[in-house]
Design a protein around this motif. Structure first.
Motif, PDB file in Angstrom:
ATOM      1  N   ASP A  39       0.828  -1.208   0.000  1.00 11.49           N
ATOM      2  CA  ASP A  39       0.000   0.000   0.000  1.00 11.49           C
ATOM      3  C   ASP A  39       0.862   1.257   0.000  1.00 11.49           C
ATOM      4  N   SER A  40       0.363   2.256  -0.678  1.00 12.64           N
ATOM      5  CA  SER A  40       1.077   3.521  -0.716  1.00 12.64           C
ATOM      6  C   SER A  40       0.730   4.366   0.510  1.00 12.64           C
ATOM      7  N   ILE A  41       1.740   4.828   1.213  1.00 12.53           N
ATOM      8  CA  ILE A  41       1.527   5.617   2.432  1.00 12.53           C
ATOM      9  C   ILE A  41       1.647   7.108   2.123  1.00 12.53           C
ATOM     10  N   ILE A  42       2.671   7.454   1.387  1.00 10.88           N
ATOM     11  CA  ILE A  42       2.854   8.838   0.946  1.00 10.88           C
ATOM     12  C   ILE A  42       3.133   8.777  -0.545  1.00 10.88           C
ATOM     13  N   LYS A  43       2.554   9.688  -1.272  1.00  9.92           N
ATOM     14  CA  LYS A  43       2.685   9.653  -2.725  1.00  9.92           C
ATOM     15  C   LYS A  43       3.392  10.914  -3.213  1.00  9.92           C
ATOM     16  N   GLN A  44       4.514  10.728  -3.850  1.00  8.89           N
ATOM     17  CA  GLN A  44       5.288  11.850  -4.395  1.00  8.89           C
ATOM     18  C   GLN A  44       4.398  12.707  -5.289  1.00  8.89           C
ATOM     19  N   GLY A  45       4.481  14.011  -5.091  1.00  5.87           N
ATOM     20  CA  GLY A  45       3.730  14.910  -5.952  1.00  5.87           C
ATOM     21  C   GLY A  45       2.415  15.389  -5.353  1.00  5.87           C
ATOM     22  N   THR A  46       1.934  14.688  -4.322  1.00  3.73           N
ATOM     23  CA  THR A  46       0.690  15.138  -3.683  1.00  3.73           C
ATOM     24  C   THR A  46       1.024  16.135  -2.567  1.00  3.73           C
ATOM     25  N   TYR A  47       0.025  16.868  -2.117  1.00  6.28           N
ATOM     26  CA  TYR A  47       0.241  17.809  -1.028  1.00  6.28           C
ATOM     27  C   TYR A  47       0.433  17.061   0.276  1.00  6.28           C
ATOM     28  N   SER A  48       1.322  17.560   1.079  1.00  7.17           N
ATOM     29  CA  SER A  48       1.543  16.904   2.365  1.00  7.17           C
ATOM     30  C   SER A  48       1.043  17.804   3.479  1.00  7.17           C
ATOM     31  N   THR A  49       0.161  17.263   4.283  1.00  5.60           N
ATOM     32  CA  THR A  49      -0.411  18.063   5.356  1.00  5.60           C
ATOM     33  C   THR A  49      -0.246  17.370   6.698  1.00  5.60           C
ATOM     34  N   ASN A  50       0.405  16.231   6.670  1.00  4.50           N
ATOM     35  CA  ASN A  50       0.592  15.487   7.905  1.00  4.50           C
ATOM     36  C   ASN A  50       2.011  14.969   8.020  1.00  4.50           C
ATOM     37  N   VAL A  51       2.462  14.897   9.267  1.00  8.53           N
ATOM     38  CA  VAL A  51       3.713  14.208   9.531  1.00  8.53           C
ATOM     39  C   VAL A  51       3.366  12.737   9.725  1.00  8.53           C
ATOM     40  N   ALA A  52       4.130  11.862   9.101  1.00  7.88           N
ATOM     41  CA  ALA A  52       3.823  10.435   9.209  1.00  7.88           C
ATOM     42  C   ALA A  52       4.853   9.742  10.100  1.00  7.88           C
ATOM     43  N   TYR A  53       4.328   8.950  11.010  1.00  4.83           N
ATOM     44  CA  TYR A  53       5.202   8.205  11.925  1.00  4.83           C
ATOM     45  C   TYR A  53       4.901   6.715  11.785  1.00  4.83           C
ATOM     46  N   LEU A  54       5.931   5.945  11.520  1.00  6.95           N
ATOM     47  CA  LEU A  54       5.735   4.506  11.336  1.00  6.95           C
ATOM     48  C   LEU A  54       5.731   3.830  12.703  1.00  6.95           C
ATOM     49  N   ARG A  55       4.510   3.559  13.193  1.00  5.72           N
ATOM     50  CA  ARG A  55       4.389   2.983  14.530  1.00  5.72           C
ATOM     51  C   ARG A  55       4.851   1.529  14.538  1.00  5.72           C
ATOM     52  N   THR A  56       4.350   0.778  13.567  1.00  5.39           N
ATOM     53  CA  THR A  56       4.818  -0.602  13.440  1.00  5.39           C
ATOM     54  C   THR A  56       4.954  -0.933  11.959  1.00  5.39           C
ATOM     55  N   GLY A  57       5.767  -1.916  11.673  1.00 10.06           N
ATOM     56  CA  GLY A  57       5.911  -2.359  10.289  1.00 10.06           C
ATOM     57  C   GLY A  57       7.209  -1.920   9.658  1.00 10.06           C
ATOM     58  N   LEU A  58       7.204  -1.936   8.342  1.00 13.48           N
ATOM     59  CA  LEU A  58       8.407  -1.627   7.588  1.00 13.48           C
ATOM     60  C   LEU A  58       7.982  -0.937   6.301  1.00 13.48           C
ATOM     61  N   ALA A  59       8.713   0.094   5.911  1.00 11.93           N
ATOM     62  CA  ALA A  59       8.327   0.840   4.712  1.00 11.93           C
ATOM     63  C   ALA A  59       9.555   1.211   3.899  1.00 11.93           C
ATOM     64  N   LYS A  60       9.331   1.502   2.647  1.00 11.90           N
ATOM     65  CA  LYS A  60      10.440   1.960   1.821  1.00 11.90           C
ATOM     66  C   LYS A  60      10.158   3.372   1.327  1.00 11.90           C
ATOM     67  N   ILE A  61      11.204   4.176   1.279  1.00  7.91           N
ATOM     68  CA  ILE A  61      11.111   5.516   0.719  1.00  7.91           C
ATOM     69  C   ILE A  61      11.651   5.439  -0.698  1.00  7.91           C
ATOM     70  N   HIS A  62      10.882   5.900  -1.660  1.00  9.07           N
ATOM     71  CA  HIS A  62      11.357   5.827  -3.034  1.00  9.07           C
ATOM     72  C   HIS A  62      11.064   7.103  -3.801  1.00  9.07           C
ATOM     73  N   ILE A  63      11.921   7.377  -4.763  1.00  8.11           N
ATOM     74  CA  ILE A  63      11.835   8.595  -5.551  1.00  8.11           C
ATOM     75  C   ILE A  63      11.752   8.224  -7.019  1.00  8.11           C
ATOM     76  N   GLN A  64      10.943   8.967  -7.728  1.00  7.90           N
ATOM     77  CA  GLN A  64      10.853   8.752  -9.164  1.00  7.90           C
ATOM     78  C   GLN A  64      12.082   9.364  -9.829  1.00  7.90           C
ATOM     79  N   GLY A  65      12.928   8.542 -10.368  1.00  4.80           N
ATOM     80  CA  GLY A  65      14.113   9.040 -11.060  1.00  4.80           C
ATOM     81  C   GLY A  65      13.803   9.237 -12.529  1.00  4.80           C
ATOM     82  N   PRO A  66      14.814   9.648 -13.306  1.00  6.04           N
ATOM     83  CA  PRO A  66      14.578   9.900 -14.721  1.00  6.04           C
ATOM     84  C   PRO A  66      14.232   8.637 -15.510  1.00  6.04           C
TER      85      PRO A  66
END
Lengths: 225, 225
Positions: A39-66
């Motif tokens: 599942d997508s937690i934060i989506k690049q390009g959308t407005y961010s209005t919240n700070v996200a804290y990973l309480r449990t689990g594991l996530a990856k941060i990824h960037i759209q490259g060229p």
DNA sequence: GAAATAATGTGACCAATATCACAATTTTTA
DNA sequence: TAAAAATTGTGATATTGGTCACATTATTTC
């Protein structure tokens, strides 16, 4: 009024510095959401209005490259996911996706800012974490460019064992493609190197279950290619 | 009591948020030191007891990798040099070296911490800068891994023109070896690509004086390899 | 200003790893 | 549980960009 954040067993180091009253403010302005793997937690390009804290689990941060999407880092539970992207810009500069079933607390940014201003222990802790993660990203950058594939893969395996699962045995929750993406290698190379490690008796692998058998050797490969 | 920081013409964005009284405190606990090109400003592995602010000049942040020293980024005047390394750890995790004649203000860390706690506008600005630089480092990481040499060199040239010298004509203050190191390429490749750009009429080069002639083309190469 | 040193240019060759192609296996879905 | 989809394994081949070697040109130093 309930104060779930105060009694939360998975508080961030920063949140531990909050008073009961401040925690209450946090509780009132924070929602916890469950995410399934993928599942997508934060989506690049959308407005961010919240700070996200990973309480449990594991996530990856990824960037759209060229040319393709680049996994920048893996974040484990107990860490903020979106500080830089939330504070640094109005628009999210990266995406975050759950790699394992996860719970994420979304904290209203205005509340978060208020807490920063109210409690300097809290804000110092946040500053400290930002600093550490910048240092980490410099280090990652060096590793990515200077190490050979064997060394990089040895490094991720150790990272999984030491930082994420805290065990010599663990189940990989990313596939080899993503792993390659994380260390800047092709899926095929990852496959080859892993088989090599198995052949040399450094790890045992059954599907995605991995046990590190010869940690010394793995460390050696990580450091000297 | 003198209040040099208050009247400083090269204040950081954060320092602009300080009151006159706070500035005075800063002035009393801050020394400004001049560095010649090539001088070491911060040395990886030594204890860090000061926050370093690059008042004027240009500096490079570099880390000792497993095989060679890697330039992680170039910092231009008006930016803090050592926040992550000073806050994140007792020992400096990277080195900083002057690339041009520079002036650096060393601020006592205890004073800096006090200011963070005293003035939340100040600390918010510092947090903002940390966030931005983390985002930047993610972006750099993607560029480094996904772009080909031509694209990366086009990128640095644009960075120099746009962010650092703010002019289409500038004099490089790093040599090709360092430039290669900054974009993860060998000295020889940098030389080859620069000659190619000259041949194609994209830039004009006389020694280390560079003028960008065809910005559109450069941008194009940067984006599409 | 001559000698020494550092920086740059350029060709030939090489190596690491990507890419391609396809088989084998595992997991998911209907 | 059969079919489809996703993941993984592995050989052959291609390619980018590194390394080496040496010439050329700038820059420092004495």
């Amino acid at each position: 009024m309930d104060n779930k954040c105060n009694f939360c067993t998975m508080k961030s180091k920063a949140a531990e510095k909050l008073t009961a009253k401040e925690s209450e403010k946090l509780s009132a302005n924070c929602v916890t959401v469950k995410f399934k793997k993928g599942d997508s937690i934060i989506k690049q390009g959308t407005y961010s209005t919240n700070v996200a804290y990973l309480r449990t689990g594991l996530a990856k941060i990824h960037i759209q490259g060229p040319y393709y999407t680049q996994v920048v880092r893996i974040v484990s539970q107990g860490n903020y996911l979106g500080l830089p992207t939330t504070f640094g810009d109005k628009v999210n500069q990266y995406s975050v996706t759950a790699v394992e079933p996860s719970e994420v607390c979304f904290i209203d940014i205005t509340t978060f800012r208020k807490l920063l201003n109210l409690n300097s222990d809290f804000s110092n802790q946040i500053i400290l974490e930002l600093c550490k993660s910048e240092l980490e990203s410099y280090q990652k950058c060096v590793n990515r460019t200077q190490r050979h594939i064997r060394g990089k893969i040895a490094g991720v395996l150790l990272e999984f064992a030491d930082e994420i699962y805290r065990s010599e045995k663990f189940t990989l929750s990313i596939n080899q493609e993503e792993m390659g993406n994380l260390v800047d290698a092709s899926r095929e190379s990852v496959s080859r190197v892993l088989s090599e490690f198995v052949r040399d008796g450094i790890i045992v692998m059954e599907g995605r279950n991995i046990s590190i058998v010869n940690r010394q050797m793995l460390l050696n490969i990580c450091l000297n290619g």
